[in-house]
Design a protein around this motif. Structure first.
Motif, PDB file in Angstrom:
ATOM      1  N   GLN A  75       0.944  -1.307  -0.004  1.00 12.82           N
ATOM      2  CA  GLN A  75       0.080  -0.017  -0.066  1.00 12.82           C
ATOM      3  C   GLN A  75       0.865   1.124   0.143  1.00 12.82           C
ATOM      4  N   PHE A  76       1.973   1.246   0.646  1.00  8.22           N
ATOM      5  CA  PHE A  76       2.767   2.588   0.895  1.00  8.22           C
ATOM      6  C   PHE A  76       4.094   2.220   0.686  1.00  8.22           C
ATOM      7  N   PRO A  77       4.759   3.145  -0.211  1.00 10.92           N
ATOM      8  CA  PRO A  77       6.373   2.932  -0.424  1.00 10.92           C
ATOM      9  C   PRO A  77       6.842   3.731   0.637  1.00 10.92           C
ATOM     10  N   THR A  78       7.940   2.891   1.209  1.00 16.24           N
ATOM     11  CA  THR A  78       8.543   3.497   2.521  1.00 16.24           C
ATOM     12  C   THR A  78       9.972   3.800   2.395  1.00 16.24           C
ATOM     13  N   VAL A  79      10.720   3.115   1.148  1.00 15.63           N
ATOM     14  CA  VAL A  79      12.049   2.841   1.264  1.00 15.63           C
ATOM     15  C   VAL A  79      13.115   4.276   1.223  1.00 15.63           C
ATOM     16  N   SER A  80      12.477   5.416   0.708  1.00 11.92           N
ATOM     17  CA  SER A  80      13.204   6.558   0.918  1.00 11.92           C
ATOM     18  C   SER A  80      13.088   6.916   2.240  1.00 11.92           C
ATOM     19  N   MET A  81      14.186   6.815   3.012  1.00 12.02           N
ATOM     20  CA  MET A  81      13.893   7.275   4.220  1.00 12.02           C
ATOM     21  C   MET A  81      13.403   8.383   4.925  1.00 12.02           C
ATOM     22  N   GLY A  82      12.710   8.140   5.751  1.00 13.30           N
ATOM     23  CA  GLY A  82      11.835   9.450   6.239  1.00 13.30           C
ATOM     24  C   GLY A  82      10.359   9.808   5.749  1.00 13.30           C
ATOM     25  N   LEU A  83      10.265   9.225   4.442  1.00 10.17           N
ATOM     26  CA  LEU A  83       8.905   9.640   3.754  1.00 10.17           C
ATOM     27  C   LEU A  83       7.733   8.598   4.621  1.00 10.17           C
ATOM     28  N   LEU A  92       7.107   9.631  -5.008  1.00  5.79           N
ATOM     29  CA  LEU A  92       6.564   8.731  -4.098  1.00  5.79           C
ATOM     30  C   LEU A  92       5.014   8.612  -4.247  1.00  5.79           C
ATOM     31  N   ALA A  93       4.493   9.709  -4.612  1.00  9.95           N
ATOM     32  CA  ALA A  93       2.986   9.843  -4.952  1.00  9.95           C
ATOM     33  C   ALA A  93       2.667   9.129  -6.468  1.00  9.95           C
ATOM     34  N   GLY A  94       3.695   9.395  -7.344  1.00  8.70           N
ATOM     35  CA  GLY A  94       3.666   8.280  -8.671  1.00  8.70           C
ATOM     36  C   GLY A  94       3.589   6.779  -8.029  1.00  8.70           C
ATOM     37  N   ALA A 109       1.771  19.036   3.409  1.00 11.74           N
ATOM     38  CA  ALA A 109       0.803  18.950   2.511  1.00 11.74           C
ATOM     39  C   ALA A 109       0.975  17.894   1.181  1.00 11.74           C
ATOM     40  N   MET A 110       2.070  17.737   0.957  1.00 11.29           N
ATOM     41  CA  MET A 110       2.135  16.570  -0.087  1.00 11.29           C
ATOM     42  C   MET A 110       1.866  15.091   0.649  1.00 11.29           C
ATOM     43  N   ALA A 111       2.348  15.169   2.032  1.00 11.28           N
ATOM     44  CA  ALA A 111       1.801  13.629   2.700  1.00 11.28           C
ATOM     45  C   ALA A 111       0.468  13.880   2.488  1.00 11.28           C
ATOM     46  N   SER A 112      -0.510  14.929   2.868  1.00  7.33           N
ATOM     47  CA  SER A 112      -1.903  14.717   2.600  1.00  7.33           C
ATOM     48  C   SER A 112      -2.224  14.564   1.383  1.00  7.33           C
ATOM     49  N   PHE A 113      -1.621  15.238   0.296  1.00 10.68           N
ATOM     50  CA  PHE A 113      -2.018  15.079  -0.983  1.00 10.68           C
ATOM     51  C   PHE A 113      -2.023  13.678  -1.330  1.00 10.68           C
ATOM     52  N   VAL A 114      -1.050  12.783  -0.842  1.00  9.74           N
ATOM     53  CA  VAL A 114      -0.715  11.138  -1.158  1.00  9.74           C
ATOM     54  C   VAL A 114      -1.902  10.555  -0.512  1.00  9.74           C
ATOM     55  N   ALA A 115      -2.085  11.044   0.955  1.00  5.76           N
ATOM     56  CA  ALA A 115      -3.110  10.360   1.676  1.00  5.76           C
ATOM     57  C   ALA A 115      -4.662  10.405   0.931  1.00  5.76           C
ATOM     58  N   MET A 127      -9.380   9.917 -14.167  1.00  7.16           N
ATOM     59  CA  MET A 127      -8.808   9.418 -12.918  1.00  7.16           C
ATOM     60  C   MET A 127     -10.015   9.116 -11.929  1.00  7.16           C
ATOM     61  N   PHE A 128     -10.999   9.478 -12.098  1.00  7.97           N
ATOM     62  CA  PHE A 128     -12.224   9.221 -11.246  1.00  7.97           C
ATOM     63  C   PHE A 128     -13.362   8.528 -11.476  1.00  7.97           C
ATOM     64  N   GLU A 129     -13.549   8.404 -13.006  1.00  8.13           N
ATOM     65  CA  GLU A 129     -14.682   8.172 -13.609  1.00  8.13           C
ATOM     66  C   GLU A 129     -13.981   6.655 -14.359  1.00  8.13           C
ATOM     67  N   ASP A 130     -13.087   6.799 -14.905  1.00  8.58           N
ATOM     68  CA  ASP A 130     -12.496   5.613 -15.672  1.00  8.58           C
ATOM     69  C   ASP A 130     -11.392   4.806 -14.877  1.00  8.58           C
ATOM     70  N   GLY A 131     -10.936   5.349 -13.769  1.00  7.24           N
ATOM     71  CA  GLY A 131     -10.344   4.575 -12.862  1.00  7.24           C
ATOM     72  C   GLY A 131      -8.661   4.498 -13.262  1.00  7.24           C
ATOM     73  N   GLU A 132      -8.204   5.513 -14.017  1.00  7.42           N
ATOM     74  CA  GLU A 132      -6.778   5.804 -14.281  1.00  7.42           C
ATOM     75  C   GLU A 132      -5.959   6.341 -13.017  1.00  7.42           C
ATOM     76  N   GLU A 133      -4.945   5.464 -12.925  1.00  9.21           N
ATOM     77  CA  GLU A 133      -4.009   5.876 -11.766  1.00  9.21           C
ATOM     78  C   GLU A 133      -3.150   6.795 -12.021  1.00  9.21           C
ATOM     79  N   ILE A 134      -3.224   7.823 -12.230  1.00  5.40           N
ATOM     80  CA  ILE A 134      -2.331   9.016 -12.885  1.00  5.40           C
ATOM     81  C   ILE A 134      -2.867  10.227 -12.033  1.00  5.40           C
ATOM     82  N   PHE A 135      -1.878  11.292 -12.017  1.00  4.17           N
ATOM     83  CA  PHE A 135      -1.985  12.471 -11.488  1.00  4.17           C
ATOM     84  C   PHE A 135      -1.654  13.668 -12.395  1.00  4.17           C
TER      85      PHE A 135
END
Ligand SMILES: Cc1ncc(C[n+]2csc(CCOP(=O)(O)OP(=O)(O)O)c2C)c(N)n1
Ligand SMILES: [Mg+2]
Length: 889
Positions: free
Chosen positions: A186-194, A613-615, A574-580, A677-685
């Motif tokens: 579910q969550f990428p973590t390997v870049s330390m601190g993120l 990480l968001a990607g 704010a980026m952490a909130s964006f990702v959440a 993104m939200f109708e066709d379900g593409e996982e992009i931003f």
């Protein structure tokens, strides 16, 4: 100085108070007592610091430990097999000629911390309660895979293909990457601190969802983060601790694996990382549980009448403790216990071997269970468990506690045998050199036990599932206000976006699902009217009367169910909130649409790793880099003028990058993006450049929607009846240089120039690259023609692109432009100046566009060079003018 009688009576009365407090007060009142005592001392003029540290001993005393509810023997066997398989994965991956590596030691130190959680705490999502959200420490991934193997979720082939993702049948990614293993991680973590900072904002986001009635169940998921002690060096790890306290996040548990080492060596050889972290967490207001010593130490502490053991514990450094891990028992006896004769006597009954077996708390399930239970039962705030472990635990000479431990990937036969013996792994002598994987049968007691535990806890963890129902997003017509133009009035693209956002927020279908995220600066962008329209989220509501209450529609309205996430000055937060928010469709089964608007310079340049990480997280949503452009942001200068964000943003594969010039383009891009993104379900931003320059917004020309999305369309053809032809490509506000140049070229130089709006060079380039690749691989079939070529190939005359960003951005498509492309852009540091002066300085104003066109025409022999020289004079361009330094030569 010997104590005087009055000191004794003071001590006695203090002890009396402490005794009374222990007997009569709950933990909270005891805290108040301390608070009062310090206040009294201070008022009497004594320097009394708030104590942030406790002795170097377990927070939970043995007497307070709960009964261990599991089958210790079976759990030990399961854990040993997880250890073996994790080690075998790495050793095999390294051995078979591929040398793809992996990490053994991090998981070896973490195994008990994980296994106790897997068997007793992590909740899965198959029941009526939501699944826990676990941020696993990235380098321990082999352990998680080994666990999933024992759970019959992965097969031998998967383990065999660890770090061989392109192998037949697929493989396992080196670290937690939802992009690569979308059903698992579910969550990428390997870049330390993120991982740590994301976990805090995730836990707060859970509260936000709950407050807004968007959680699917009454119960909230618990957020766990497994953090390395070395990882705590990262500012992101510790930078948001106070938020977790402010927000009372008792749904958040951190487990800091204090194995005292990072990659190169000790984390704090000359100090004590656990004590340092305790001070930081305590200072921030976290509940801290130290798990330092295993049960084998309990009887020593119980007999430590004179406090010598405690004293020695408190004074020994982490560098010493690391040495005791690798040294024989005789050394420990001499150096650790031998410092005080009384202490040495305390271990008279133990052999040297016994001394090496005095384990650390993080390897003792009883201690770990007690800490976890206390953490999940703790109310009112977050808990950090500081667990002391040994890096490379069980690897013996192959790396246990060694400085090389982190990078150890190989084990020789002797080491493998020792490992097998230490953990009773049922592998025969003949087989051991092949390090085969081992899994008990489905009918075995081990498998039945672990599956039953998982079933009781609600299913497997980690698991990523997309359950959110698709939305019906608005069609373009909904944004008439942006499509019809502003008439004679002026508007910036930022202002236009804000209009769009307030229209969206009112949309009956999706209005509730819009999540504006702002790290301060809402007023800079004119978003403040949204404050009162949809409210700023605050878990406490608004306990004060805002000073601007009388201001009517734009007062600072904080409310418990507010929709806006106003993060304060933390782009990382704010980026952490964006990702959440942007991953809520997978983590929480609800499609939410984040719009994170910020000062563009503090976007990818500042938090580029979080963008990446968001990607990886498959986040969806919109990033709006406002006040962008190196020359459009007048006055602000070198630190603020952004001429490169789209370049950074281009590096993220799932990120669409747009630089719109007009309100209707903004609307078309966002509308299409929401649908994808939200109708066709593409996982992009999406990343959009927004500017603060106001100008009349034209109505949307018919038939351009497709071109806006693809990245290029003809905006305004040049006038007829001219001798020469040319083409001007512009994006964002600077397109106005192209439009003015078009007029000058027609009026003064007999050139008819078409103006094109280039909304996305990244899109054009990627589409062209794909077409070229297809042609390369299919030589016998009719060639595909890139969109940009289709569009431009029948046009005549030179092409000039003008950008408020570095030249390399338009240059991305130069290869497919007939006759090549001349680019004007803004390489170099910004200056504090007016827009007009900046544009002349960077040479992307209308006059410089005209000059570039004339130069290109002269190069083709269409006009004379003298005419160009004359134009330089007429256009008032100084050939010897100052120019931004663009490189170190
Ligand atoms: C941002 C970042 N910088 C550097 C690294 C490389 N790196 C990977 S693990 C590691 C050491 C980790 O030490 P610690 O956090 O103590 O974890 P341990 O392996 O000891 O459990 C480093 C420096 C990384 N993954 N991320
Ligand atoms: Mg470490």
């Amino acid at each position: 100085m010997p104590p005087g009688a009055s000191d004794y009576s003071l001590v006695n009365s203090l002890e009396g108070v402490i005794e009374a407090a222990l007997k009569n007060c709950g933990p909270e009142q005891a805290g108040l007592l301390r608070h009062d005592l310090i206040a009294r001392l201070r008022s009497a003029g004594r320097a009394a610091a708030q104590p942030v540290n406790t002795p170097y001993v377990n927070t939970i005393p043995p007497a307070a430990e709960p009964h261990y509810p599991g089958n210790r023997d079976l759990e030990r066997r399961i854990k040993s097999l997880a250890r073996w398989n994790a080690m075998a994965m790495v050793v095999n991956a390294q051995r078979e000629g591929a040398e793809v590596g992996g990490h053994i030691s991090s998981y070896a130190s973490m195994a008990t911390l994980y296994e106790v959680a897997y068997n007793h705490f992590f909740r899965g999502g198959d029941q009526e309660w939501p699944a826990d959200l676990v941020y696993f420490q990235g380098h321990t991934a082999p352990g998680n895979y080994a666990r999933a193997f024992l759970e019959y979720r992965l097969e031998e082939r998967d383990l065999h293909n660890f770090r061989r993702e392109l192998a037949e049948g697929g493989g396992l990614s080196s670290y937690p990457h939802p992009y690569l293993m979308p059903d698992f991680w579910q969550f990428p973590t390997v870049s330390m601190g993120l991982g740590p900072i994301l976990s805090i904002y995730q836990a707060r986001f859970v509260r936000y969802l709950k407050a807004r009635g968007l959680l699917k169940t009454e119960q909230e998921p618990r957020v766990w983060a497994f953090v390395g002690d070395g990882e705590c060096d990262e500012p992101e790890t510790l930078g948001a601790l106070t938020l977790a306290v402010r927000e009372g996040l008792d749904n958040l548990t951190w487990v800091v694996n204090c194995n005292l080492q990072r990659l190169d060596g000790p984390v704090r050889g000359n100090g004590k990382i656990i004590q340092e972290l305790e001070g930081i967490f305590h200072g921030a207001g976290w509940n801290v549980i130290k798990v330092i010593w295993g049960s084998s130490w309990d009887e020593l502490f119980a007999r430590d009448e004179w406090g010598l053991l405690q004293k020695r514990m408190d004074e020994a450094l982490d560098g010493d403790f690391q040495k005791y891990t690798v040294a024989p028992g005789s050394y420990i006896r001499r150096h650790f216990f031998g410092k005080y004769p009384g202490l040495l006597r305390l271990v008279d009954h133990l052999s040297d071997d016994d001394l090496t077996r005095l384990v650390r708390g993080g390897h003792d399930p009883v201690k770990v269970y007690a800490a976890y239970k206390a953490a999940v039962e703790h109310q009112g705030g977050p808990t950090a468990i500081l667990a002391k472990t040994v890096k490379g635990y069980g690897l013996g000479e192959a790396g246990e506690g060694r400085n090389i431990s982190h990078q150890q990937k190989k084990m020789n036969e002797k080491e493998l045998r020792e490992f097998r013996a230490r953990f009773d792994v049922p592998i025969s002598d003949e087989d051991i050199v092949d390090t085969p994987f081992f899994r008990p049968a489905k009918t075995s007691r081990e498998t039945k036990y672990l599956l039953e535990r998982r079933r009781k806890l609600g299913g497997f963890v980690p698991k990523r599932e997309v359950k959110a129902a698709p939305l019906r997003t608005p069609r373009l017509e909904a944004f008439q206000e942006l499509l019809k133009g502003s008439g004679a009035g002026e508007a910036s693209t930022t202002k236009s976006f804000v209009r769009l956002l307030s229209v969206l927020a009112r949309d009956p279908e999706i209005g509730r699902l819009i999540v504006p995220i702002i790290p301060d600066e809402a007023r800079t962008f004119g978003i403040d009217p949204l404050f009162s329209q949809i409210g700023i989220y605050s878990s406490k509501g608004q306990l004060y009367e805002p000073v601007d209450k009388e201001a009517g529609f734009s007062f600072y309205r904080e409310t418990e169910d507010g929709q806006i996430l106003e993060e304060g000055i933390t782009e990382a937060g704010a980026m952490a909130s964006f990702v959440a928010t942007g991953t809520a469709y997978a983590t929480h089964g609800v499609n939410l649409i984040p719009f994170y608007i910020y000062y563009s310079m503090f976007g990818p340049q500042r938090v580029g790793d979080l963008l990446w990480l968001a990607g990886d997280s498959r986040a969806k949503g919109f990033l709006l880099g406002a006040t962008s452009g190196r020359t459009t942001l007048n006055g602000e200068g070198l630190q603020h003028q952004d001429g490169h964000s789209p370049l950074y943003a281009s590096t993220v594969p799932t990120l669409y990058v747009y630089d719109p010039a007009f309100a209707y383009e903004v609307a078309a891009i966002i509308c299409d993006g929401m649908k994808r993104m939200f109708e066709d379900g593409e996982e992009i931003f999406y990343y959009l450049c927004l500017y603060n320059e106001g100008y009349p917004q034209p109505p949307m020309p018919p038939g351009c929607a497709d071109g806006i999305i693809k990245g290029l369309y003809k905006l305004k053809p040049g006038p007829g009846g001219k001798t020469h032809r040319a083409h001007l490509l512009g994006s964002g506000s600077i397109i106005r240089s192209a439009l003015r140049a078009q007029e000058i070229l027609a009026a003064r130089y007999d050139v008819s120039a078409d103006v094109w709006s280039a909304t996305s060079y990244k899109n054009l380039r990627n589409e062209a690259l794909l077409a070229e690749r297809w042609n390369l691989l299919h030589p016998a079939q009719p060639a595909r023609k890139p969109y940009v070529r289709q569009l431009l190939e029948t046009e005549t005359g030179p092409f000039v692109a003008v950008s408020d960003y570095m030249k390399i951005i338009p240059d991305q498509i130069a290869k497919w432009v007939p006759g090549g492309l001349t680019t004007l852009g803004t390489d170099g540091f910004g200056r504090s100046e007016t827009r007009a002066n900046l544009r002349r300085f960077f040479e992307n104003d209308a006059e410089c566009v005209v000059l570039a066109v004339l130069h290109a025409l002269a190069q083709r022999g269409a006009i004379s060079r003298d005419l160009v020289a004359q134009a330089i004079r007429d256009l008032n361009i100084d050939p010897e003018k100052n120019f931004p330094k663009i490189a170190a030569f």
